[in-house]
Scaffold this motif. Structure first.
Motif, short mmCIF file in Angstrom:
data_model
loop_
_atom_site.label_atom_id
_atom_site.label_comp_id
_atom_site.label_asym_id
_atom_site.label_seq_id
_atom_site.Cartn_x
_atom_site.Cartn_y
_atom_site.Cartn_z
N LYS A 201 0.82 -1.22 0.00
CA LYS A 201 0.00 0.00 0.00
C LYS A 201 0.85 1.26 0.00
N THR A 202 2.12 1.10 0.26
CA THR A 202 3.00 2.25 0.26
C THR A 202 3.66 2.46 -1.10
N ALA A 203 3.39 1.55 -2.01
CA ALA A 203 4.01 1.65 -3.32
C ALA A 203 3.43 2.83 -4.09
N LYS A 204 4.29 3.53 -4.80
CA LYS A 204 3.84 4.67 -5.59
C LYS A 204 3.70 4.29 -7.05
N ALA A 205 4.31 3.18 -7.40
CA ALA A 205 4.19 2.69 -8.76
C ALA A 205 4.25 1.17 -8.73
N CYS A 206 3.68 0.56 -9.74
CA CYS A 206 3.68 -0.89 -9.81
C CYS A 206 5.11 -1.42 -9.89
N ARG A 207 5.38 -2.42 -9.07
CA ARG A 207 6.74 -2.96 -9.06
C ARG A 207 6.97 -3.86 -10.26
N LYS A 208 5.90 -4.21 -10.93
CA LYS A 208 6.03 -5.13 -12.05
C LYS A 208 6.14 -4.39 -13.39
N CYS A 209 5.20 -3.48 -13.62
CA CYS A 209 5.19 -2.80 -14.91
C CYS A 209 5.49 -1.32 -14.80
N GLY A 210 5.54 -0.81 -13.56
CA GLY A 210 5.92 0.58 -13.38
C GLY A 210 4.77 1.56 -13.52
N ALA A 211 3.57 1.06 -13.75
CA ALA A 211 2.42 1.95 -13.89
C ALA A 211 2.10 2.61 -12.55
N ILE A 212 1.63 3.85 -12.61
CA ILE A 212 1.30 4.56 -11.38
C ILE A 212 -0.17 4.43 -11.05
N TYR A 213 -0.88 3.69 -11.87
CA TYR A 213 -2.31 3.54 -11.64
C TYR A 213 -2.56 2.35 -10.72
N LEU A 214 -2.65 2.65 -9.43
CA LEU A 214 -2.88 1.61 -8.46
C LEU A 214 -4.19 1.89 -7.73
N ARG A 215 -4.90 0.85 -7.42
CA ARG A 215 -6.13 1.04 -6.66
C ARG A 215 -6.14 0.08 -5.49
N LYS A 216 -6.92 0.44 -4.49
CA LYS A 216 -7.02 -0.42 -3.33
C LYS A 216 -7.86 -1.63 -3.67
N LYS A 217 -7.45 -2.74 -3.11
CA LYS A 217 -8.23 -3.95 -3.33
C LYS A 217 -9.38 -3.98 -2.34
N ARG A 218 -10.56 -4.20 -2.85
CA ARG A 218 -11.72 -4.23 -1.98
C ARG A 218 -11.85 -5.59 -1.33
N LYS A 219 -12.30 -5.53 -0.10
CA LYS A 219 -12.46 -6.77 0.63
C LYS A 219 -13.61 -7.59 0.07
#
Ligand SMILES: [Zn+2]
Length: 49
Positions: A26-44
């Motif tokens: 949750k502290t990531a600012k960009a995807c560690r895999k593809c580098g995209a900055i579009y991250l969203r929270k996973k809903r429970k």
């Protein structure tokens, strides 16, 4: 029977890459895999179809 023994709190503290669906901390600012900055929270709760 839990097939995936992941702690719920860990699931809640994760960000999902909107491009490649990779899980990032949750502290990531960009995807560690593809580098995209579009991250969203996973809903429970998953939407049941
Ligand atoms: Zn990604």
């Amino acid at each position: 029977m839990a097939k995936f023994p992941e702690p719920e709190k860990e699931i809640n503290d994760v960000l999902i890459c909107m491009r490649c669906k990779a899980r990032n901390s949750k502290t990531a600012k960009a995807c560690r895999k593809c580098g995209a900055i579009y991250l969203r929270k996973k809903r429970k709760q998953a939407k049941a179809k």
